[in-house]
Design a protein around this motif. Structure first.
Motif, PDB file in Angstrom:
ATOM      1  N   GLU A  18       0.827  -1.204   0.000  1.00 42.28           N
ATOM      2  CA  GLU A  18       0.000   0.000   0.000  1.00 42.28           C
ATOM      3  C   GLU A  18       0.865   1.258   0.000  1.00 42.28           C
ATOM      4  O   GLU A  18       0.563   2.228  -0.698  1.00 42.28           O
ATOM      5  CB  GLU A  18      -0.945   0.005   1.199  1.00 42.28           C
ATOM      6  N   GLU A  19       1.937   1.245   0.782  1.00 48.65           N
ATOM      7  CA  GLU A  19       2.818   2.407   0.818  1.00 48.65           C
ATOM      8  C   GLU A  19       3.516   2.597  -0.529  1.00 48.65           C
ATOM      9  O   GLU A  19       3.641   3.725  -1.015  1.00 48.65           O
ATOM     10  CB  GLU A  19       3.858   2.252   1.928  1.00 48.65           C
ATOM     11  N   ILE A  20       3.936   1.520  -1.164  1.00 47.99           N
ATOM     12  CA  ILE A  20       4.566   1.592  -2.482  1.00 47.99           C
ATOM     13  C   ILE A  20       3.578   2.151  -3.504  1.00 47.99           C
ATOM     14  O   ILE A  20       3.917   3.023  -4.303  1.00 47.99           O
ATOM     15  CB  ILE A  20       5.069   0.208  -2.940  1.00 47.99           C
ATOM     16  N   ILE A  21       2.344   1.674  -3.468  1.00 51.52           N
ATOM     17  CA  ILE A  21       1.309   2.166  -4.383  1.00 51.52           C
ATOM     18  C   ILE A  21       1.101   3.660  -4.174  1.00 51.52           C
ATOM     19  O   ILE A  21       0.992   4.424  -5.132  1.00 51.52           O
ATOM     20  CB  ILE A  21      -0.008   1.392  -4.181  1.00 51.52           C
ATOM     21  N   THR A  22       1.056   4.104  -2.929  1.00 54.07           N
ATOM     22  CA  THR A  22       0.881   5.525  -2.625  1.00 54.07           C
ATOM     23  C   THR A  22       2.029   6.349  -3.205  1.00 54.07           C
ATOM     24  O   THR A  22       1.809   7.423  -3.779  1.00 54.07           O
ATOM     25  CB  THR A  22       0.777   5.737  -1.105  1.00 54.07           C
ATOM     26  N   LEU A  23       3.260   5.865  -3.071  1.00 56.02           N
ATOM     27  CA  LEU A  23       4.411   6.581  -3.622  1.00 56.02           C
ATOM     28  C   LEU A  23       4.318   6.665  -5.150  1.00 56.02           C
ATOM     29  O   LEU A  23       4.557   7.723  -5.739  1.00 56.02           O
ATOM     30  CB  LEU A  23       5.711   5.893  -3.221  1.00 56.02           C
ATOM     31  N   ILE A  24       3.957   5.559  -5.798  1.00 58.95           N
ATOM     32  CA  ILE A  24       3.841   5.551  -7.253  1.00 58.95           C
ATOM     33  C   ILE A  24       2.756   6.519  -7.703  1.00 58.95           C
ATOM     34  O   ILE A  24       2.950   7.304  -8.647  1.00 58.95           O
ATOM     35  CB  ILE A  24       3.574   4.127  -7.779  1.00 58.95           C
ATOM     36  N   GLU A  25       1.614   6.494  -7.034  1.00 61.77           N
ATOM     37  CA  GLU A  25       0.533   7.414  -7.396  1.00 61.77           C
ATOM     38  C   GLU A  25       0.956   8.861  -7.199  1.00 61.77           C
ATOM     39  O   GLU A  25       0.614   9.730  -8.002  1.00 61.77           O
ATOM     40  CB  GLU A  25      -0.716   7.112  -6.577  1.00 61.77           C
ATOM     41  N   ALA A  26       1.711   9.136  -6.133  1.00 62.53           N
ATOM     42  CA  ALA A  26       2.138  10.513  -5.860  1.00 62.53           C
ATOM     43  C   ALA A  26       3.072  11.032  -6.947  1.00 62.53           C
ATOM     44  O   ALA A  26       2.894  12.148  -7.434  1.00 62.53           O
ATOM     45  CB  ALA A  26       2.811  10.592  -4.496  1.00 62.53           C
ATOM     46  N   VAL A  27       4.058  10.236  -7.338  1.00 61.24           N
ATOM     47  CA  VAL A  27       4.989  10.725  -8.355  1.00 61.24           C
ATOM     48  C   VAL A  27       4.336  10.744  -9.732  1.00 61.24           C
ATOM     49  O   VAL A  27       4.648  11.601 -10.555  1.00 61.24           O
ATOM     50  CB  VAL A  27       6.313   9.927  -8.380  1.00 61.24           C
ATOM     51  N   ALA A  28       3.416   9.836  -9.994  1.00 59.44           N
ATOM     52  CA  ALA A  28       2.721   9.824 -11.282  1.00 59.44           C
ATOM     53  C   ALA A  28       1.769  11.006 -11.408  1.00 59.44           C
ATOM     54  O   ALA A  28       1.566  11.530 -12.500  1.00 59.44           O
ATOM     55  CB  ALA A  28       1.950   8.520 -11.464  1.00 59.44           C
ATOM     56  N   GLY A  29       1.197  11.440 -10.301  1.00 61.28           N
ATOM     57  CA  GLY A  29       0.229  12.531 -10.328  1.00 61.28           C
ATOM     58  C   GLY A  29       0.835  13.906 -10.206  1.00 61.28           C
ATOM     59  O   GLY A  29       0.141  14.910 -10.342  1.00 61.28           O
ATOM     60  N   ASP A  30       2.135  13.992  -9.963  1.00 64.44           N
ATOM     61  CA  ASP A  30       2.791  15.282  -9.779  1.00 64.44           C
ATOM     62  C   ASP A  30       3.326  15.776 -11.123  1.00 64.44           C
ATOM     63  O   ASP A  30       4.379  15.351 -11.570  1.00 64.44           O
ATOM     64  CB  ASP A  30       3.936  15.151  -8.781  1.00 64.44           C
ATOM     65  N   SER A  31       2.592  16.658 -11.752  1.00 62.95           N
ATOM     66  CA  SER A  31       3.018  17.179 -13.050  1.00 62.95           C
ATOM     67  C   SER A  31       3.749  18.508 -12.927  1.00 62.95           C
ATOM     68  O   SER A  31       4.194  19.063 -13.928  1.00 62.95           O
ATOM     69  CB  SER A  31       1.805  17.347 -13.968  1.00 62.95           C
ATOM     70  N   THR A  32       3.904  19.030 -11.715  1.00 66.32           N
ATOM     71  CA  THR A  32       4.534  20.332 -11.550  1.00 66.32           C
ATOM     72  C   THR A  32       6.021  20.237 -11.222  1.00 66.32           C
ATOM     73  O   THR A  32       6.767  21.164 -11.495  1.00 66.32           O
ATOM     74  CB  THR A  32       3.852  21.131 -10.425  1.00 66.32           C
ATOM     75  N   THR A  33       6.461  19.132 -10.648  1.00 73.18           N
ATOM     76  CA  THR A  33       7.859  18.990 -10.265  1.00 73.18           C
ATOM     77  C   THR A  33       8.692  18.623 -11.475  1.00 73.18           C
ATOM     78  O   THR A  33       8.355  17.702 -12.211  1.00 73.18           O
ATOM     79  CB  THR A  33       8.020  17.897  -9.182  1.00 73.18           C
ATOM     80  N   GLU A  34       9.763  19.356 -11.683  1.00 70.61           N
ATOM     81  CA  GLU A  34      10.702  19.029 -12.748  1.00 70.61           C
ATOM     82  C   GLU A  34      11.643  17.950 -12.214  1.00 70.61           C
ATOM     83  O   GLU A  34      12.357  18.159 -11.239  1.00 70.61           O
ATOM     84  CB  GLU A  34      11.510  20.267 -13.151  1.00 70.61           C
ATOM     85  N   VAL A  35      11.640  16.789 -12.856  1.00 71.40           N
ATOM     86  CA  VAL A  35      12.440  15.662 -12.392  1.00 71.40           C
ATOM     87  C   VAL A  35      13.712  15.578 -13.221  1.00 71.40           C
ATOM     88  O   VAL A  35      13.658  15.555 -14.445  1.00 71.40           O
ATOM     89  CB  VAL A  35      11.636  14.346 -12.517  1.00 71.40           C
ATOM     90  N   PRO A  36      14.879  15.545 -12.548  1.00 72.00           N
ATOM     91  CA  PRO A  36      16.126  15.350 -13.292  1.00 72.00           C
ATOM     92  C   PRO A  36      16.199  13.901 -13.800  1.00 72.00           C
ATOM     93  O   PRO A  36      15.212  13.184 -13.763  1.00 72.00           O
ATOM     94  CB  PRO A  36      17.200  15.635 -12.233  1.00 72.00           C
ATOM     95  N   ASP A  37      17.357  13.482 -14.232  1.00 72.54           N
ATOM     96  CA  ASP A  37      17.491  12.114 -14.747  1.00 72.54           C
ATOM     97  C   ASP A  37      16.974  11.075 -13.767  1.00 72.54           C
ATOM     98  O   ASP A  37      16.296  10.143 -14.146  1.00 72.54           O
ATOM     99  CB  ASP A  37      18.943  11.811 -15.091  1.00 72.54           C
ATOM    100  N   LEU A  38      17.300  11.222 -12.505  1.00 70.31           N
ATOM    101  CA  LEU A  38      16.813  10.314 -11.466  1.00 70.31           C
ATOM    102  C   LEU A  38      16.221  11.116 -10.324  1.00 70.31           C
ATOM    103  O   LEU A  38      16.705  12.189  -9.995  1.00 70.31           O
ATOM    104  CB  LEU A  38      17.950   9.453 -10.903  1.00 70.31           C
ATOM    105  N   ALA A  39      15.186  10.589  -9.726  1.00 66.25           N
ATOM    106  CA  ALA A  39      14.579  11.213  -8.558  1.00 66.25           C
ATOM    107  C   ALA A  39      14.190  10.095  -7.596  1.00 66.25           C
ATOM    108  O   ALA A  39      14.158   8.919  -7.964  1.00 66.25           O
ATOM    109  CB  ALA A  39      13.355  12.033  -8.958  1.00 66.25           C
ATOM    110  N   ALA A  40      13.890  10.461  -6.358  1.00 64.61           N
ATOM    111  CA  ALA A  40      13.499   9.476  -5.362  1.00 64.61           C
ATOM    112  C   ALA A  40      12.311   9.999  -4.572  1.00 64.61           C
ATOM    113  O   ALA A  40      12.146  11.204  -4.413  1.00 64.61           O
ATOM    114  CB  ALA A  40      14.660   9.177  -4.416  1.00 64.61           C
ATOM    115  N   ALA A  41      11.501   9.079  -4.104  1.00 58.00           N
ATOM    116  CA  ALA A  41      10.370   9.405  -3.243  1.00 58.00           C
ATOM    117  C   ALA A  41      10.446   8.480  -2.042  1.00 58.00           C
ATOM    118  O   ALA A  41      10.791   7.298  -2.173  1.00 58.00           O
ATOM    119  CB  ALA A  41       9.055   9.214  -3.986  1.00 58.00           C
TER     120      ALA A  41
END
Length: 66
Positions: A18-41
């Motif tokens: 559930e926590e992994i799913i929440t992290l994936i949904e959060a990064v997938a839904g964030d269209s405002t953050t500019e992500v460099p080559d690699l990012a972490a959540a």
């Protein structure tokens, strides 16, 4: 689709999915953050390393401290 991805993480304890799913949904839904080559959540116990390819989020690593 996200649930199947979390279920495929057989090395991650079931209670962490559930926590992994929440992290994936959060990064997938964030269209405002500019992500460099690699990012972490980070969640309370879990993390994922990812990158964006246009509108696609590629999860490169996932783990859990439990």
């Amino acid at each position: 689709m996200i649930q199947r991805a979390a279920n495929a993480l057989f090395e991650i304890p079931d209670e962490a999915h559930e926590e992994i799913i929440t992290l994936i949904e959060a990064v997938a839904g964030d269209s405002t953050t500019e992500v460099p080559d690699l990012a972490a959540a980070f969640g309370e116990w879990c993390w994922l390393v990812y990158t964006h390819h246009g509108e696609v989020v590629e999860v490169l690593d996932v783990g859990c401290a439990r």
